[in-house]
Motif scaffolding. Structure first.
Motif, PDB file in Angstrom:
ATOM      1  N   LEU B 759      25.499  -0.350   5.924  1.00  0.00           N
ATOM      2  CA  LEU B 759      24.921   0.238   4.711  1.00  0.00           C
ATOM      3  C   LEU B 759      25.112  -0.685   3.512  1.00  0.00           C
ATOM      4  CD1 LEU B 759      26.194   3.915   5.074  1.00  0.00           C
ATOM      5  CD2 LEU B 759      23.791   3.233   4.964  1.00  0.00           C
ATOM      6  N   LEU B 760      26.248  -1.355   3.469  1.00  0.00           N
ATOM      7  CA  LEU B 760      26.584  -2.164   2.297  1.00  0.00           C
ATOM      8  C   LEU B 760      26.239  -3.633   2.495  1.00  0.00           C
ATOM      9  CD1 LEU B 760      27.635  -0.803  -0.191  1.00  0.00           C
ATOM     10  CD2 LEU B 760      28.228   0.523   1.801  1.00  0.00           C
ATOM     11  N   ASP B 761      25.484  -3.918   3.536  1.00  0.00           N
ATOM     12  CA  ASP B 761      25.034  -5.281   3.755  1.00  0.00           C
ATOM     13  C   ASP B 761      24.089  -5.669   2.622  1.00  0.00           C
ATOM     14  OD1 ASP B 761      24.318  -7.042   6.701  1.00  0.00           O
ATOM     15  OD2 ASP B 761      23.494  -7.542   4.745  1.00  0.00           O
ATOM     16  N   LYS B 762      24.198  -6.891   2.157  1.00  0.00           N
ATOM     17  CA  LYS B 762      23.292  -7.306   1.076  1.00  0.00           C
ATOM     18  C   LYS B 762      21.845  -7.331   1.519  1.00  0.00           C
ATOM     19  CE  LYS B 762      26.514  -9.703  -1.872  1.00  0.00           C
ATOM     20  NZ  LYS B 762      26.854 -10.932  -2.588  1.00  0.00           N
ATOM     21  N   LYS B 763      21.624  -7.296   2.807  1.00  0.00           N
ATOM     22  CA  LYS B 763      20.241  -7.251   3.289  1.00  0.00           C
ATOM     23  C   LYS B 763      19.696  -5.820   3.281  1.00  0.00           C
ATOM     24  CE  LYS B 763      20.937  -9.591   7.211  1.00  0.00           C
ATOM     25  NZ  LYS B 763      22.288 -10.185   7.108  1.00  0.00           N
ATOM     26  N   SER B 764      20.556  -4.875   2.977  1.00  0.00           N
ATOM     27  CA  SER B 764      20.066  -3.498   2.957  1.00  0.00           C
ATOM     28  C   SER B 764      19.002  -3.339   1.869  1.00  0.00           C
ATOM     29  CB  SER B 764      21.214  -2.529   2.683  1.00  0.00           C
ATOM     30  OG  SER B 764      20.668  -1.264   2.358  1.00  0.00           O
TER      31      SER B 764
END
Lengths: 477, 1067
Positions: B759-764
């Motif tokens: 969820l907190l991936d910068k790709k989200s």
């Protein structure tokens, strides 16, 4: 001018947006725009007509308002409406295995013995509706009501069951049926909420305020709890030491200062707030007057069994009639008292003594005033009770498969008995009516296609009946 | 172009095939209707020629939503399967297919379809027939079960930082935000508004950052500060204030559906304020948003998880709990799971994933299977309530632990041969226990209490759902034992019980009033006898204590709990108590009961185990139970046995060979062993004294992962649930994420931590956008995207898409710092504009989406009350702790207004003037003042509050108790500190309420009011004391040189000020 030109006194006409002017002035006080609400809910600015302004439904309505007598806790259909001689015959024996296959009960083992009906039944009226001896007053109105013996629901616990009956969903967060009506129809009352709630039972409903919540609808549509004793609405009375003169002077000063500030900052929300204070002030006068039943004729009080100053179901029924006259759109009386796991005989006698006379009186009273034609009265609980016994010989468990409700007035076919259940009152065998179908029918009587009364929330159009619901045509007059 | 397609498009959609219902006629392939139209001659392309027709005419009644007559028409398999009347199609034989017959109206018994829509044209009929005759191919590409959704939607792509747009007025922007705003204004040919005056600006900033108005002193300092960074200094001051977290934490608590009660019927109070305080503190310490969310989803799974990390998982536990009698706990566990999914969707993802609970999402590309794949991440947890300690208590615990450890270390030093002696002891006790045979028992089918139990493979039983406060639970055992010398009742710990149990009271304690056993002859149920118990022993009983007042049962009986003998004394007023006090109470316990003579059976007997639990309170709608939580009954043929004094945990360590035990295991054995050594008496007593000082702590709802080890700890499989019905599990699904979002790393596991990282991936695509949009919404009333909960394809476009992306990128690049994000906004020229509006501008942009002016709107309900308290000087700024009970109408908490009687004990003194954030929140009885001002009641995640303006609000701010007390307090303060004359005093009160001095005409209006009301009061129309203090009698502590009439008159003036629109509005 009859409208609120004083709000704009001292301003040049150029300073006043025409549209804004009409928004504020084109309506009675009770319908004054709740500006920010509308704005936030995507109404076009030109439609700033107030969420509680009376609205015409898309179709010609049969009912203009609803009085829902919600018998929370779930009354026994088997003792009140759905007479089962076979149940008496098989009293004390086990139910057929195929009947209870996969059946889930709340408290009892489904494999508990059958319990025969505890009261006598007789036919009443020209229609010959069969009613329990516990309902002698309703029996006199048999030709005016439509009894639905074929209700069924999805829930067998109180809170989810009551939520489903009131909001169309077993989960919290959906608007209640009263809120939908307020949203769809507004109110004809100048100084009362569109949706009024009473609670008169031995306790409050299981799902609490969720039963009359606005869900994702603007919160102005949520039910306002009234009491038949004390302050009818919270904080309606002046604080201690404040007399009416001070209250008036206070509200006048607030108005003047708000007006001055409106002149400076120009936000029409301030005009709305000025109006809300005026409306509050009027409610302070009119609500206690409305709630004061002591001036009702003696015969009316007697007909209901109402006693001024008491918090009773009878008083609430009489108040419901008074509110119906004032244009309140949806009045719901919660009477949570019907959960007879035990003491079935004693409690039913007591509950019927507390409610039967007033329910019937409400119908009579509405009828003699010509209000029954366009007032829909609904009576019922969240589910029924098992034909199987609970706890010795004097109780029944929760039962979702089959239960009875009645409706009257507002376009409902009088004298009708709809639907049938099997010999044990366990399953519906004919003309099944799900809670969603009931909702669809109520909305139909109010002039709506239940699939079209929607509200866009989270990218989806929500409705009271979700993706379900069929109009019960046989119920229509 | 296909001619059929074009004509289909103009046909309205509704329903069909409905009248198949009710008919039981079986159609055979021999039925050859005479008047069927011919099959079309050409090859039919299902995807383009027939699917649209089916969608329009069939699916309303025979699709995903409805299956009239049990029939579905949206897949080949469903058509082959058919409905109530049998298969709908016969492949390669269109004439024999019911579908064709009903569409053509040639069926002998069934009405022509579609019932409510236009019937098929002859050409269309020909196509349907040809398609069936050609094999009824349902090409995959055309299946409606496949998505044809818009995955190209802007919000489904990760935000990329846009360049700053060029603007007309280069001097105006103070921050990058302004370039985006001004560029749009340029395009709209609008000009920004001038900066707001300093009074307005500081009040706005203060309300926005800390939710409190500035004090007149704050205002004076700011007005006097002529330095270039005067404003920035205020920003920093406010961001550093501990009240910043209270303001911004509240916004998150809405999304986290925080409440202090369970919801549903009982709506019992719960202890979760540690979570509330954790949120507030996280904002104050500017915990980066990625960590903030990770801890809430998986804090317990972080390496070396701290108490705070575990408390944070309360986010997922904020779901409602139903303990109504007769409920199935699993049903409502699933409801809570759906709620958790919804909360994550709204609060973190900004997507309405809950639609896919019952079916594939209608508008966004999330399938039902993908929903349950996400669900699988959350489905393997225990619902725990951990004992937690405040920072001071944590220090106390650390100190006590150290002191106890030091004393034990000291014993080891002074007892050189301790290891040898301990081993000798172990050898002597290791095998001293008889063999116990656990009995498998079930709740008696005749039990009507509505309680429910989980039965574990080790024959232990865990209570769940409804907890009766006084009951006589009867368990039945059918496995037959011939010889019984003793009975044992074990009370076991378990993560799902309060404090891990072993009981169900709030502290995890139980009280067993009586232990009874009866044997019933299988052949002859009237042949039965009750076992007479003559001796009871336990590994622990607390000393005899009278039952605490919270368990008051409205009887006049004095009730006690203590020695285990109380469980066999035949008196229900006395019970076996197991409360060893804080720090040590939540442990497994056992009792052994000896019959008057060994039992020997020749007949088959059923054992009835009666566990009498009468030590609860009177109110079954509250937490007053003292029930057993998890327990197990065993028997042994041995006689003369006593309860094993060794803790089960020590026996467990014995199973590990000595040379392989950890230091911790050795210490645990030592801790018990030392208590058995007579010469350690002094030290043991000292240690005991330390234990007595152990703090009580609190409990907080948390999650504990089921790790797959041990009974009751197995991994739960996740199934797709048909129509979202927990009773209709379909195929098992494993964890996974929706395909339209960024992928999981290939090595990912199914833990909550994995979900959090994803969820907190910068790709989200949506996580950062969702947060910055909500922060914007808090400042400006509406987000850049109007629907913060829905970034999906049905959402309207953002007002400033580039700004949204720019802020999202900035948030991530700043290390997810929310305070930095706040600075970006509040330091902008956009934010600092005056909110005054002309009718022209109002008409042009009524919702201020273009930001040609500053924000102006009524503050949140909590802040409405906080402003009144702050203005009056009553506000108590204490941070954190238990929720508080300010004045409220008592009847609301009593039947028939509420279902059960609820506790609302009004706080005396200053507690009732705490900030509104701390007001106790019953879900079923929301605090009326907050509810009236649109505060959500925590039933579900709320990321956008409504803002209404109603007469009920006016009644609250005019007449509610606290508001009136605020008016009285402001009057008193004004008289004491407000200056020499009425004009000065009015200035003083005005500035406290509105943060600015009054205009001349405002002052004049208030002076007039003051004079008139002074006369009215002095004339005796009202009681001055009552008006000025709320009480009759004499006024105490009246400011010197003032009169009760003055106090009353200034109360009137203060009340006006606190009720002004401006007083409760951020402008």
């Amino acid at each position: 001018m009859s409208c609120h030109d004083h709000l704009y006194r001292g301003k040049s006409p150029q300073e006043i947006s025409r549209r804004w002017f009409f928004q504020q002035c084109g309506l009675g006080l009770g319908a004054i725009a709740l500006g920010s609400l509308l704005r936030e809910n995507g109404f076009a600015a030109s439609a700033l007509a107030g969420p509680l302004a009376p609205k015409q439904p898309p179709f010609t309505p049969k009912a203009k308002r609803v009085i829902f007598l919600f018998m929370a806790g779930a009354p026994s259909h088997l003792e009140l409406f759905d007479y089962k001689p076979q149940l008496a015959k098989f009293d004390g024996t086990l139910p057929p295995a195929e009947l209870i296959k996969d059946y889930r009960a709340a408290f009892i083992s489904p494999n508990s013995t059958l319990l025969g009906p505890k009261f006598k039944f007789a036919k009443h009226g020209k229609c010959g509706a069969e009613l329990s001896e516990l309902l002698p007053h309703l029996a006199t109105m048999a030709d005016d009501i439509a009894i639905v013996k074929s209700m069924h629901t999805d829930a067998f616990n109180h809170a989810p069951g009551q939520l489903l009956m009131n909001t169309g969903s077993m989960q919290f967060g959906r608007p209640s049926i009263g809120a939908w009506c307020s949203y769809g129809l507004g109110t004809e009352s100048q100084d009362l909420p569109a949706f009024v709630v009473f609670s008169t039972g031995t306790k409050g409903p299981s799902a609490g305020a969720g039963n009359w919540g606005a869900g994702f609808l603007p919160s102005v549509h949520q039910g306002t709890m009234f009491r038949s004793v004390g302050d009818p609405v919270l904080y309606l009375s002046n604080p201690k030491g404040v007399d009416d003169q001070i209250q008036r002077a206070t509200i006048d000063s607030i108005k003047k200062l708000n007006q001055q500030h409106l002149d400076v900052v120009g936000d029409p929300e301030i005009a709305t707030r000025i109006n809300q204070f005026e409306l509050a002030s009027r409610m302070q006068t009119t609500a206690p007057e409305l709630m004061d039943i002591s001036k009702e004729p003696k015969e009316v009080l007697e007909m209901y069994g109402a006693e001024p100053g008491k918090g009773s179901f009878a008083n609430a029924c009489l108040l419901a009639r008074r509110m119906a006259e004032k244009g309140v759109r949806f009045i719901e009386i919660f009477h949570e008292a019907w959960d007879q796991h035990g003491n079935l005989v004693g409690d039913l006698k007591k509950n019927c003594a507390n409610t039967d006379q007033a329910s019937a009186a409400l119908l009579k009273d509405l009828k003699q005033r010509g209000l029954l034609d366009d007032t829909l009265v609904v009576w019922g609980g969240e589910f029924g009770r098992t034909p199987m016994v609970q706890g010795g010989n004097d109780g029944r468990d929760h039962h979702p498969n089959c239960f009875t409700m009645w409706l009257a007035g507002g376009g409902v076919k009088p004298g009708l008995t709809l639907g049938e259940s099997d010999d044990f009152g366990f399953n519906v065998t004919q003309d099944k009516v799900h809670v969603h179908d009931l909702h669809a029918t109520i909305l139909h009587l109010l002039g709506f296609d239940h699939t079209k009364l929607t509200y866009r929330f989270q990218g989806r159009d929500f409705r009271l009946t979700d993706v379900h619901g069929e109009l019960v045509k046989k119920l229509l007059a | 172009m296909n001619p059929f397609n074009s004509c289909l498009k103009i046909q309205a959609a509704t329903c069909l095939l409905a009248s198949l219902s009710g008919s039981s006629l079986l159609l055979t392939s021999n039925a050859q209707p005479s008047n069927l139209l011919a099959s079309a001659p050409q090859k039919v392309d299902f995807a383009t020629e027939l699917k649209p027709l089916f969608v329009e005419r069939c699916y309303d009644c025979h699709g995903e939503k409805k299956q009239e007559s049990g029939m579905r028409a949206d897949s080949r398999a469903d058509l082959l399967k058919g409905g109530d009347t049998g298969p709908s199609i016969v492949v390669s034989n269109s004439a024999a297919s019911i579908l064709v017959q009903v569409l053509a109206g040639t069926h002998a018994d069934l009405a022509q379809m579609p019932k409510k829509k236009e019937k098929l044209t002859s050409k269309q009929m020909g196509l349907v027939r040809a398609w069936i005759d050609q094999g009824a191919e349902w090409s995959t590409a055309a299946s409606t079960k496949q998505f044809t959704y818009n995955t190209n939607h802007w919000a489904f792509k990760a935000p990329a930082r846009p360049a700053l747009p060029a603007v007309s007025e280069k001097k105006w922007p103070r921050a990058s935000v302004d370039n985006f705003i001004l560029a749009r204004l340029d395009a709209e040919k609008l000009k920004p508004s001038p900066e707001a005056d300093k009074f307005t600006l500081l009040r706005r900033l203060s309300l926005d950052l800390v939710g409190l108005p500035p004090t007149p002193e704050d205002v004076d300092a700011f007005v006097a500060d002529k330095s270039a960074n005067a404003y920035q200094k205020q920003v920093e001051r406010l961001l550093a204030s501990p009240h910043y977290g209270e303001k911004w934490g509240r916004h998150w608590l809405d999304a986290a559906r925080y409440a202090d009660s369970d919801g549903f019927e009982k709506d019992k109070s719960r202890n979760v304020w540690f979570y509330r305080d954790w949120v507030v503190n996280a904002f104050n310490t500017d915990l980066p948003y990625d960590q903030f969310v990770t801890k809430q989803l998986a804090g317990d799974l972080l390496p070396n998880a701290t108490q705070d990390d575990i408390v944070a998982t309360g986010f997922l536990r904020n779901s409602m709990v139903n303990e109504e009698g007769g409920i199935d706990p699993e049903q409502f566990r699933m409801e809570a799971m759906f709620d958790r999914m919804d909360a994550i969707g709204k609060s973190v993802l900004g997507l309405t994933i809950q639609c896919a609970q019952c079916h594939n999402h209608k508008f966004d590309p999330i399938s039902q299977e993908e929903y349950y794949k996400l669900f699988a991440f959350l489905n393997n947890d225990h619902e725990a309530a951990e004992i937690v300690y405040t920072p001071q208590q944590q220090m106390q615990v650390a100190n006590l632990s150290r002191q106890i450890r030091d004393l034990e270390t000291g014993l080891r030093h002074t007892t050189r041969d301790w290891e040898y002696r301990m081993n000798q002891w172990e050898d002597s006790v290791k095998n001293d226990q008889p063999e116990w045979l656990p009995v498998q028992s079930r709740l008696h089918p005749g039990d009507l209490s509505g309680a429910r139990f989980y039965y574990y493979d080790d024959n232990s039983i865990r209570a769940a759902g409804y907890a009766p406060t006084k009951w006589r639970a009867l368990f039945v055992n059918t496995n037959q034992v011939k010889d019984i010398g003793a009975f044992r009742l074990e009370q076991l710990t378990e993560p799902n019980l309060p404090g891990h149990g072993p009981g169900r009271s709030i502290k995890g304690m139980s009280a067993l009033s009586e232990f009874k056993v009866e044997f019933v002859d299988v052949q002859n149920s009237s042949s039965r006898f009750e076992v007479k118990f003559v001796k009871a022993t336990a590994d622990f009983s607390n000393s005899e204590k009278q039952l605490e007042s919270e368990f008051y049962d409205k009887s006049d009986k004095k009730r006690f709990y203590g020695p285990v003998e109380f469980a066999i004394d035949g008196k229900t007023e006395t019970a076996w108590g197991i409360d060893a006090g804080p720090g040590r109470r939540n442990q497994a316990r056992k009792a052994v009961f000896i019959p008057d003579q060994p039992l020997h059976f020749t007949n088959s007997m059923i054992m009835h185990i009666r566990l009498v639990q009468e030590h609860g309170g009177w109110n079954s709608d509250d937490n007053q139970n003292h029930n057993l939580g998890r327990f197990r009954v065993s028997v042994t043929s041995a006689t003369n046995v006593v309860a094993d004094p060794l803790p089960a945990s020590v026996r467990e360590i014995f199973k590990t060979p000595r040379d392989r035990r950890s230091e911790g295991q050795i210490a645990a054995v030592f801790s018990y062993w030392r208590t058995t050594v007579a010469e350690f008496k002094d030290t043991n007593e000292k240690i005991e004294a330390f234990w007595k000082q152990w703090p009580e702590g609190e409990s907080s709802f948390t999650l504990i992962a089921r790790d797959g080890n041990g009974i009751g700890n197995d991994k739960r499989p996740t199934h797709l649930l048909k129509r979202g019905d927990w009773l209709k599990p379909a195929d098992e699904v494993s964890f996974g994420t929706p395909a339209f979002l960024h992928p999981l790393p290939p090595t990912a596991d199914g833990s909550r931590l994995t979900l959090a990282k994803w969820l907190l991936d910068k790709k989200s695509p949506t996580t950062a956008r969702s947060l910055v949009n909500r922060v914007w919404q808090c400042y400006f009333g509406t987000g850049l995207l109007e629907s913060p909960e829905d970034f999906g394809t049905r959402a309207e476009l953002p007002s400033h898409p580039e700004l949204l992306d720019w802020l999202a990128c900035e948030l991530m690049d700043s290390g997810w710092s929310i305070k930095k994000l706040q600075r970006l906004i509040v330091n902008s020229a956009t934010y600092r504009q005056s909110s005054r509006v002309t009718p022209e501008l109002y008409t042009r942009d009524p919702y201020n989406r273009l930001h040609a002016r500053g924000p102006r709107f009524r503050v949140e309900g909590e802040i409405v009350r906080d402003i009144a308290l702050a203005s009056s000087g009553l506000l108590n700024l204490t941070l954190g702790g238990h929720s508080v009970f300010p004045p409220a109408p008592e009847f609301l908490f009593e039947p028939p207004a509420s279902y059960g009687p609820k506790t609302w004990k009004e706080d005396p003194g200053a507690e009732k003037y705490r900030r509104s954030l701390y007001i106790f929140r019953y879900r079923s009885v929301p605090y009326p003042m907050l509810q009236t001002f649109d505060a959500p009641n925590g039933d579900f995640s709320c990321v956008r509050r409504l803002r209404s303006n109603t007469p009920l609000q006016a009644l609250v701010s005019l007449n509610e108790t606290t508001f009136m007390e605020c008016a009285q307090a402001l009057a008193r303060k004004t008289l004491a500190e407000g200056g020499k004359n009425d004009a000065e005093k009015i200035n003083f009160a005005f500035r406290r309420a509105l943060s600015r001095p009054p205009t001349d005409s405002e002052r004049k209006e208030l002076l007039t009011l003051l004079q008139k009301q002074t006369k009215h009061i002095a004339d005796g129309w009202v009681n001055a004391t009552e008006l000025g203090t709320g009480k009759m009698g004499s006024v105490t502590n009246l400011p010197s040189g003032t009169t009760p009439t003055q106090l009353a008159a200034y109360t009137v003036v203060s009340r006006v000020l606190l009720n002004l629109d401006e007083a409760i509005t951020k402008e």
